[in-house]
Write a protein that holds these residues in place. Sequence first.
Motif, PDB file in Angstrom:
ATOM      1  N   THR A  84      -7.592 -10.024   3.621  1.00 47.91           N
ATOM      2  CA  THR A  84      -7.097  -9.248   4.775  1.00 47.91           C
ATOM      3  C   THR A  84      -6.200  -8.095   4.318  1.00 47.91           C
ATOM      4  O   THR A  84      -6.149  -7.052   4.962  1.00 47.91           O
ATOM      5  CB  THR A  84      -6.384 -10.142   5.810  1.00 47.91           C
ATOM      6  N   LYS A 131      -4.048 -14.300  -6.216  1.00 46.06           N
ATOM      7  CA  LYS A 131      -5.066 -14.810  -5.270  1.00 46.06           C
ATOM      8  C   LYS A 131      -6.330 -13.970  -5.343  1.00 46.06           C
ATOM      9  O   LYS A 131      -7.429 -14.484  -5.408  1.00 46.06           O
ATOM     10  CB  LYS A 131      -4.561 -14.746  -3.809  1.00 46.06           C
ATOM     11  N   GLN A 172      -2.109 -18.413  12.968  1.00 46.04           N
ATOM     12  CA  GLN A 172      -3.409 -17.927  12.493  1.00 46.04           C
ATOM     13  C   GLN A 172      -4.272 -19.101  12.005  1.00 46.04           C
ATOM     14  O   GLN A 172      -5.484 -19.136  12.239  1.00 46.04           O
ATOM     15  CB  GLN A 172      -3.225 -16.914  11.353  1.00 46.04           C
ATOM     16  N   VAL A 194       3.504  -2.279   7.027  1.00 43.48           N
ATOM     17  CA  VAL A 194       3.124  -2.750   5.691  1.00 43.48           C
ATOM     18  C   VAL A 194       4.127  -2.266   4.641  1.00 43.48           C
ATOM     19  O   VAL A 194       4.496  -3.026   3.742  1.00 43.48           O
ATOM     20  CB  VAL A 194       1.686  -2.282   5.349  1.00 43.48           C
TER      21      VAL A 194
HETATM   22  P1  ADP Z   1       0.364  -9.704  -0.905  1.00 49.56           P
HETATM   23  O1  ADP Z   1       0.383  -9.056  -2.228  1.00 49.56           O
HETATM   24  O2  ADP Z   1       1.706  -9.694  -0.219  1.00 49.56           O
HETATM   25  O3  ADP Z   1      -0.315 -11.050  -0.907  1.00 49.56           O
HETATM   26  P2  ADP Z   1      -1.768  -8.550   0.731  1.00 49.56           P
HETATM   27  O4  ADP Z   1      -2.545  -7.567  -0.049  1.00 49.56           O
HETATM   28  O5  ADP Z   1      -2.400  -9.867   1.027  1.00 49.56           O
HETATM   29  O6  ADP Z   1      -0.382  -8.662  -0.004  1.00 49.56           O
HETATM   30  O7  ADP Z   1      -1.343  -7.922   2.133  1.00 49.56           O
HETATM   31  C1  ADP Z   1      -0.696  -6.663   2.217  1.00 49.56           C
HETATM   32  C2  ADP Z   1      -0.064  -6.523   3.577  1.00 49.56           C
HETATM   33  O8  ADP Z   1      -1.077  -6.577   4.599  1.00 49.56           O
HETATM   34  C3  ADP Z   1       0.903  -7.631   3.948  1.00 49.56           C
HETATM   35  O9  ADP Z   1       2.217  -7.402   3.448  1.00 49.56           O
HETATM   36  C4  ADP Z   1       0.854  -7.557   5.486  1.00 49.56           C
HETATM   37  O10 ADP Z   1       1.601  -6.457   5.974  1.00 49.56           O
HETATM   38  C5  ADP Z   1      -0.609  -7.256   5.757  1.00 49.56           C
HETATM   39  N1  ADP Z   1      -1.401  -8.506   5.950  1.00 49.56           N
HETATM   40  C6  ADP Z   1      -2.390  -8.986   5.147  1.00 49.56           C
HETATM   41  N2  ADP Z   1      -2.893 -10.125   5.632  1.00 49.56           N
HETATM   42  C7  ADP Z   1      -2.210 -10.404   6.769  1.00 49.56           C
HETATM   43  C8  ADP Z   1      -2.256 -11.463   7.733  1.00 49.56           C
HETATM   44  N3  ADP Z   1      -3.129 -12.491   7.611  1.00 49.56           N
HETATM   45  N4  ADP Z   1      -1.396 -11.403   8.782  1.00 49.56           N
HETATM   46  C9  ADP Z   1      -0.525 -10.388   8.937  1.00 49.56           C
HETATM   47  N5  ADP Z   1      -0.417  -9.368   8.056  1.00 49.56           N
HETATM   48  C10 ADP Z   1      -1.237  -9.357   6.977  1.00 49.56           C
END
Ligand code: ADP
Length: 289
Positions: free
Chosen positions: A87, A69, A150, A109
């Motif tokens: 995010t 993504k 959300q 996380v």
């Molecule tokens: P991924 O590789 O799982 O897509 P991201 O980099 O998007 O990981 O997100 C890393 C972490 O940040 C997620 O595992 C979560 O803990 C937190 N996070 C990111 N975006 C959100 C969201 N919209 N709602 C809740 N937690 C989020």
Amino acid sequence: MAAVQRLFRAAASGGAARRGMTSLAPEQAPSAAAAAAGFPFAAEERMRRRPAAERNVQWVFLGCPGVGKGTYASRLSRLLGVPHIATGDLVRDELASTGSLAVQLAEIVNQGKLVSDEIIFNLLSKRLKKGEDQGESGFILDGFPRTVKQAEILDGVTDIDMVVNLKLREDVLVEKCLGRRICSQCGKNFNLACIDVTGENGLPPIYMAPLLPPNNCMSKLITRADDTEEVVRNRLQIYNDMSQPVEDFYRKQGKLLEFNLPGGIPESWPKLLHILNLEDQEEMKLATA
Ligand code: ADP
């Protein structure tokens, strides 16, 4: 609650126009869905919705952890001149800070769990406010919304034009997450995994060359703490439970564009541009040079 209100405040009125966010007419009530999500909408925080022709694109990128993504959303954001707001990056920036929130976030996380809506809206609100001050317009959201709640709240404050859903088979996703590396100095993302899976059970074969770092980054590579196999599998499970309903949410609205990644960036990027009806002038220049 206050955090969500700050998001609306940041997105409201003049700032909304500059940033390309949309808003509700003063007499219009906030969406029933958003209200049902339990968040208060003060009258002064309502936003006027702007026609799409008067602002930049407002897109969302969906997809499992590791699907890419961030890679495709950031390429498109450069092409379209809109900010790429991930995010996950906002969460990681906060984690790298010395604030008290960092300790709270690290535990969540590092287990692959989702952080609370309040924290996410707070971080997003601050990011939007910063963009507003810099005159940003439109956005590509990556990693948000991640739950139907959300998505409903987002729907209550702005118009999303299109939702791109990137798809890849799960065994490849795990391999890709485990191969991810970040340069601790320049912050760029790389991938050491060489994906070469044969087609089976009706699925096509996939080849994805590794995305290797230049020599000066090689010795500075770090792995995200949440990219261990156990945590990746947990994140995939959470994605399936919480985020797949978000796909249905946008599918029902007729906004979902499904894209099965045919391979790595060289194979996927031109095809993605094609289905989005876009051209990458820079790439064309390079190809004809
Ligand atoms: P991924 O590789 O799982 O897509 P991201 O980099 O998007 O990981 O997100 C890393 C972490 O940040 C997620 O595992 C979560 O803990 C937190 N996070 C990111 N975006 C959100 C969201 N919209 N709602 C809740 N937690 C989020």
